[in-house]
Scaffold this motif. Structure first.
Motif, short mmCIF file in Angstrom:
data_model
loop_
_atom_site.label_atom_id
_atom_site.label_comp_id
_atom_site.label_asym_id
_atom_site.label_seq_id
_atom_site.Cartn_x
_atom_site.Cartn_y
_atom_site.Cartn_z
N TYR A 1 2.38 17.35 -12.99
CA TYR A 1 1.96 18.08 -12.72
C TYR A 1 3.03 19.31 -12.51
N SER A 2 4.18 19.36 -11.28
CA SER A 2 5.67 19.79 -11.23
C SER A 2 6.81 19.53 -12.86
N GLU A 3 6.58 19.07 -12.94
CA GLU A 3 7.75 18.78 -13.79
C GLU A 3 7.02 18.86 -15.49
N LYS A 4 5.75 19.03 -15.44
CA LYS A 4 4.89 18.78 -16.77
C LYS A 4 5.84 17.65 -17.95
N LYS A 5 6.20 16.71 -17.45
CA LYS A 5 6.29 15.88 -18.25
C LYS A 5 5.56 14.80 -18.48
N LYS B 1 0.92 -0.79 -0.18
CA LYS B 1 0.44 0.19 0.49
C LYS B 1 1.04 1.26 0.32
N GLU B 2 1.80 1.16 0.77
CA GLU B 2 2.42 2.47 1.19
C GLU B 2 3.50 2.43 -0.24
N TYR B 3 3.92 1.62 -1.29
CA TYR B 3 4.51 1.41 -2.50
C TYR B 3 3.58 2.02 -4.22
N ILE B 4 2.03 2.04 -3.51
CA ILE B 4 1.49 2.28 -4.76
C ILE B 4 1.33 3.93 -4.28
N ASN B 5 0.87 3.73 -2.92
CA ASN B 5 0.80 5.77 -2.36
C ASN B 5 1.83 6.35 -2.98
N ASN B 6 2.74 5.90 -2.92
CA ASN B 6 4.28 6.45 -3.54
C ASN B 6 4.36 7.01 -4.53
N LEU B 7 3.81 6.18 -5.02
CA LEU B 7 4.05 5.69 -6.76
C LEU B 7 3.18 6.85 -7.40
N ILE C 1 1.90 9.91 -6.34
CA ILE C 1 2.50 11.23 -5.37
C ILE C 1 3.80 11.02 -6.26
N GLU C 2 4.79 10.00 -6.71
CA GLU C 2 6.12 10.54 -8.06
C GLU C 2 5.53 10.64 -9.01
N TYR C 3 3.97 10.14 -9.59
CA TYR C 3 2.96 10.98 -10.92
C TYR C 3 2.90 11.65 -10.61
N ARG C 4 2.21 12.21 -10.16
CA ARG C 4 1.50 13.41 -9.93
C ARG C 4 2.43 14.59 -9.81
N PHE C 5 3.86 14.12 -9.59
CA PHE C 5 4.97 15.64 -8.67
C PHE C 5 5.08 15.34 -10.71
N ASP D 1 -2.56 6.20 -16.33
CA ASP D 1 -2.71 5.00 -16.41
C ASP D 1 -2.79 4.35 -15.34
N PHE D 2 -2.01 4.92 -14.21
CA PHE D 2 -2.17 4.36 -11.90
C PHE D 2 -3.50 4.75 -11.92
#
Length: 249
Positions: A27-31, A12-18, A20-24, A40-41
Motif C-alpha cells: 500500500y505504501s511502496e506500491k510494489k 505470533k509476533e513474527y506472523i503479525n510483523n510479516l 505489517i511488512e507486506y501491507r507497507f 498469499d498471506f
C-alpha cells in the motif's frame, strides 16, 4: 531480530510483523510482487479469502501482475472468496494473465475454451483453446504440452465426442482436429523435458510401438524409468506451498 519458533508468542509476533511488512510494501511502496505476497498471506495464514481475492484482483487490474490475474481467475472459477463461481470472469482474468505472459493463465484459459460446458456466456472454441495451450507449452508449461499431445493422439471430433483409438474406425471427415502422432510425439517430448511424468509415460509407449517416431526399445525403457522416478519423487515430496500462484486444476 531472531525469533524462537518454538515459542508460540514469538511465532505470533513474527506472523503479525510479516503482515505489517507486506501491507507497507503493497500500500505504501506500491510494489506489485509484495501485493501478491500480501494476498498469499491473507489466503494461507489468515484464511480470509474474500480479502485475498480483492488484493489479487486489484494487483492484476492496477499493477498488471500476471500471477495475481491467475489467482483471481482461479478464485472466480472456484467461487472462492465469493458466493458463486463465475466462469466468464475467470476466463477474463486468465486472459489478462496470459497477455502478461503468465503461462499457467494461458493453460487455464485454453482449457476453459476446450472443455465442453453449459455456460452460455463462455462459448467453446477448441481451435483457439489449443492455440493458447501451445503458447503455454512454448513458455515452459509441461501440463499444456501434455494436454496437446493427448489431443493429437486421439484427435478432436466435430461433435466433441471422444475419438477412437482404433485406426480402422478413423474417419478424417468427422474430426475438427485430426489425429497426428508426429505432433503428439513432439509435444510429449517437450512436456517430458519440462518434468511432466505423464508425457514421459506417453513417450515410452510411442517409442515402444513406433507411433510418431521410429521404434526404439532402449528409449522406451529409458522414458518408462524416468516416468516411474518422477512418480516416486512426487509421492515423497508433497509439501505445502506458500507465496506461489495456484496450480492448475
Amino acid at each position: 531480530m531472531a525469533y524462537n519458533f518454538k515459542s508460540e508468542s514469538e511465532v505470533k509476533e513474527y506472523i503479525n510483523n510479516l503482515g505489517i511488512e507486506y501491507r507497507f510494501g503493497c500500500y505504501s511502496e506500491k510494489k506489485p510482487e509484495v501485493c501478491h505476497l500480501l494476498a498469499d498471506f491473507l489466503e494461507s495464514i489468515k484464511k480470509d479469502y474474500e480479502k485475498a481475492g480483492k488484493v489479487y484482483r486489484t494487483n492484476c487490474d492496477d499493477y498488471k501482475y500476471g500471477k495475481s490475474c491467475l489467482k483471481y481467475g482461479t478464485y472466480s472459477l472456484l467461487g472462492k472468496g465469493s458466493k458463486t463461481s463465475d466462469y466468464k470472469l475467470a476466463y477474463d482474468y486468465f486472459e489478462k494473465g496470459c497477455h502478461l505472459e503468465e503461462p499457467d493463465s494461458c493453460l487455464n484459459q485454453g482449457l476453459l475454451l476446450i472443455t465442453k460446458n453449459d455456460k452460455p456466456e463462455l462459448k467453446q472454441d477448441v481451435i483457439k483453446g489449443m492455440q493458447l495451450l501451445e503458447k503455454a507449452c512454448q513458455h515452459q508449461n509441461g501440463n499444456a504440452c501434455y494436454y496437446l499431445s493427448g489431443m493429437y493422439i486421439v484427435g478432436v471430433k466435430k461433435d466433441n465426442l471422444p475419438g477412437s483409438l482404433f485406426q480402422k474406425d478413423y474417419n478424417p471427415e468427422e474430426y475438427l482436429v485430426q489425429k497426428n502422432m508426429k505432433r503428439a510425439f513432439e509435444f510429449a517430448l517437450k512436456g517430458c523435458d519440462m518434468g511432466n511424468m505423464y508425457s514421459c509415460a506417453n513417450l515410452s509407449q510411442m517409442y515402444a510401438k513406433g507411433d510418431g517416431v521410429e521404434k526404439n526399445e532402449k528409449l522406451a525403457e529409458k522414458y518408462k524409468t524416468k516416468a516411474m522416478e518422477m512418480q516416486k519423487d512426487a509421492q515423497s515430496n508433497k509439501t505445502l506451498t506458500f507465496q506461489e500462484g495456484l496450480n492448475p486444476t
